[in-house]
Motif scaffolding. Structure first.
Motif, short mmCIF file in Angstrom:
data_model
loop_
_atom_site.label_atom_id
_atom_site.label_comp_id
_atom_site.label_asym_id
_atom_site.label_seq_id
_atom_site.Cartn_x
_atom_site.Cartn_y
_atom_site.Cartn_z
N ALA A 184 0.77 -1.22 0.15
CA ALA A 184 -0.24 0.01 0.09
C ALA A 184 0.78 1.25 0.03
O ALA A 184 0.46 2.35 -0.57
N GLU A 185 1.94 1.25 0.73
CA GLU A 185 2.83 2.48 0.73
C GLU A 185 4.29 2.07 0.70
O GLU A 185 4.80 1.12 1.38
N VAL A 186 5.29 3.04 0.36
CA VAL A 186 6.54 2.71 0.36
C VAL A 186 7.49 4.12 0.77
O VAL A 186 6.82 5.21 0.80
N LEU A 187 8.34 3.59 1.37
CA LEU A 187 9.40 4.98 1.60
C LEU A 187 10.70 4.25 1.07
O LEU A 187 11.44 3.45 1.58
N GLY A 188 11.08 4.97 0.05
CA GLY A 188 12.30 4.54 -0.84
C GLY A 188 13.48 5.12 -0.45
O GLY A 188 13.64 6.41 0.02
N ASP A 189 14.69 4.74 -0.81
CA ASP A 189 16.18 5.26 -0.86
C ASP A 189 16.98 4.65 -1.72
O ASP A 189 17.37 3.48 -1.85
N ARG A 242 1.69 -3.38 -12.73
CA ARG A 242 1.74 -3.26 -11.29
C ARG A 242 3.04 -3.11 -10.68
O ARG A 242 3.62 -2.35 -9.94
N ILE A 243 4.25 -4.31 -11.05
CA ILE A 243 5.36 -3.94 -10.60
C ILE A 243 6.39 -2.81 -10.96
O ILE A 243 6.83 -2.07 -10.37
N GLN A 244 6.14 -2.37 -12.17
CA GLN A 244 6.75 -1.18 -12.51
C GLN A 244 6.02 0.28 -11.78
O GLN A 244 6.75 1.19 -11.48
N SER A 245 4.85 0.10 -11.40
CA SER A 245 4.26 1.23 -10.87
C SER A 245 4.84 1.27 -9.20
O SER A 245 5.11 2.19 -8.74
N LEU A 246 4.91 0.08 -8.72
CA LEU A 246 6.00 0.03 -7.30
C LEU A 246 7.13 0.55 -7.67
O LEU A 246 7.81 1.28 -6.63
N VAL A 247 7.74 0.27 -8.49
CA VAL A 247 9.31 0.95 -9.01
C VAL A 247 9.40 2.23 -8.94
O VAL A 247 10.09 3.06 -8.16
N ALA A 290 6.96 4.20 -7.79
CA ALA A 290 6.59 4.81 -6.41
C ALA A 290 7.76 4.92 -5.54
O ALA A 290 7.85 5.83 -4.70
N ILE A 291 8.63 3.99 -5.44
CA ILE A 291 9.84 3.82 -4.66
C ILE A 291 10.74 5.15 -5.10
O ILE A 291 11.46 5.70 -4.03
N HIS A 292 10.95 5.14 -6.48
CA HIS A 292 11.77 6.40 -6.73
C HIS A 292 11.23 7.62 -6.41
O HIS A 292 11.93 8.56 -5.97
N ALA A 327 9.80 10.77 1.48
CA ALA A 327 8.59 10.78 2.23
C ALA A 327 7.91 9.51 1.83
O ALA A 327 7.92 8.87 0.83
N TRP A 328 6.95 8.83 2.84
CA TRP A 328 6.18 7.87 2.36
C TRP A 328 5.20 7.95 1.14
O TRP A 328 4.82 9.14 1.17
N THR A 329 5.17 7.33 0.34
CA THR A 329 4.32 7.49 -0.91
C THR A 329 3.31 6.43 -0.98
O THR A 329 3.66 5.07 -0.88
N HIS A 330 1.89 6.89 -1.28
CA HIS A 330 0.96 5.79 -1.55
C HIS A 330 1.03 4.97 -2.85
O HIS A 330 1.45 5.79 -3.91
#
Length: 373
Positions: free
Chosen positions: A206-211, A352-357, A359-361, A368-371
């Motif tokens: 649902a949410e990611v916080l990327g680095d 879906r997987i590319q959308s997650l990638v 979102a992390i970027h 910041a956390w990203t939905h």
């Protein structure tokens, strides 16, 4: 026994994954009762000579130096794309427009917008698609998913996943398509596997916080100079799953000494699972229900009790290999083309997987956390 209808395959690309796909096409009919007679028709490479050599080596009837020849051939039923990431969209859209089924290695496309266009086009055309996430075809990962779904681990509390290799660790290696922003970066290239496995086991993130970090900031350009690198060498993210669990993933293609670390750990209120691709015929399980003094991780070894292992070998402990996972993926995809099953991992899931990638970027840039929509 009635003859099966032929399904003619055109393969674009003859590198590592092109060979792996070919091995899968050769093995699948000898292990599974496929709905088609697979015919290796045409292979495309950069030149006619390279393609002719590849055809002779890999067992295709003919070769071509122009991938468009495969798309334009009315005899070809399935276009299989193992070319560099940035070329996937053009090739896939051309094949879809020609009414072909499309099998594409991951990542589906460098941008989620491109992946969405590809998924929409395939669904509008009514063709069947598959994205190459064959690690998910491992019987041990299938077992882990069953155990989690059955509640054997209780309430899932946390998850850790990592995909680490060292094929980009040499700073003197020249700039390649992997370093090009249109080619992806570590998170898209191998982190996509870690993300696909996480959602396969625990459901939606649902949410990611990327680095995301670029460690090797320039590479030789092959012309005596250097070229700046902006793609990530290491991508990490904290995760919040829709089911309430939290976790993390890491993608690292400069992990010196690691050749194939695709690992996960799942911790629940009643037990835990640990898996490593480096020993991918094993799954380790800890149960809190064991008697005091008897607790610890026990090894579950792959065998005929874990389908479809038994179709490859009747003896436990003799192990499946990487190319066998691709044969399983192809067999499941053939059932989807025949209308006997849903697409195992079609273009919509690749999107879906590319959308997650992405979102992390985005999260990494914003700190910041990203939905994840």
């Amino acid at each position: 026994m009635p003859a099966k209808p032929p399904l003619r395959v055109g393969l674009i690309g003859t590198g590592f994954m092109g060979k792996t796909h070919t091995f899968g096409f050769a093995t699948a009919p000898r292990v599974f009762d496929l709905p088609f007679d697979l015919v290796l028709d045409t292979v495309a490479d950069r030149t006619d000579m390279l393609a002719a050599n590849a055809a002779a080596t890999l067992g295709f009837a003919k070769g071509t130096g122009d991938w468009r020849t495969i798309v334009a051939d009315p005899a070809i039923d399935l276009v299989d794309i193992t070319a560099p990431n940035a070329l996937h969209k053009e090739m896939a859209l051309a094949a879809i427009a020609a009414g072909k089924h499309v099998y594409c290695e991951k990542p589906l496309a460098p941008l989620a917008a491109d992946a969405r266009e590809m998924a929409d086009a395939a669904e509008a055309a009514g063709v069947k698609t598959q994205v190459g996430f064959n690690y998910l075809c491992n019987p041990m990962i299938g077992l882990a998913r069953e155990m989690i779904a059955a509640g054997e681990l209780g309430e899932i509390r946390s998850y850790r996943g990592v995909h680490a290799e060292d094929y980009m660790a040499d700073a003197t290696a020249p700039f390649s398509f992997r370093n090009d922003p249109v080619g992806g970066g570590a998170l898209a290239d191998i982190g996509s596997h870690a993300l696909a496995t996480a959602e396969h086991l625990l459901g939606p993130i649902a949410e990611v916080l990327g680095d995301c970090a670029t460690v090797i900031r320039e590479r030789p350009d092959g012309k005596g100079g250097a070229r700046a690198v902006v793609t990530d060498d290491v991508g990490r993210a904290f995760l919040r799953f829709a089911n309430g669990a939290s976790g993390s993933v890491e993608a690292n293609w400069i992990a010196m000494g690691r050749k194939m670390q695709h690992d996960f750990e799942v911790y629940g209120s009643k037990g835990a699972l640990v898996f490593s691709q480096e020993r991918f015929n094993e799954l380790r399980f800890h149960s809190a229900g064991d008697a005091a003094g008897r607790r610890g991780f026990r090894r579950i070894e792959a065998g005929p009790d874990h389908p479809p292992y038994g179709l490859f070998c009747v003896a436990p402990g003799h192990q499946l290999g990487f190319n066998d996972l691709k044969a399983i993926e192809i067999a499941r995809y053939m059932d989807a083309i025949a209308g006997k099953a849903e697409e195992p991992f079609g273009f919509r899931k690749g999107l879906r997987i590319q959308s997650l990638v992405e979102a992390i970027h985005d999260s990494s840039r914003a700190v910041a956390w990203t939905h994840v929509s």
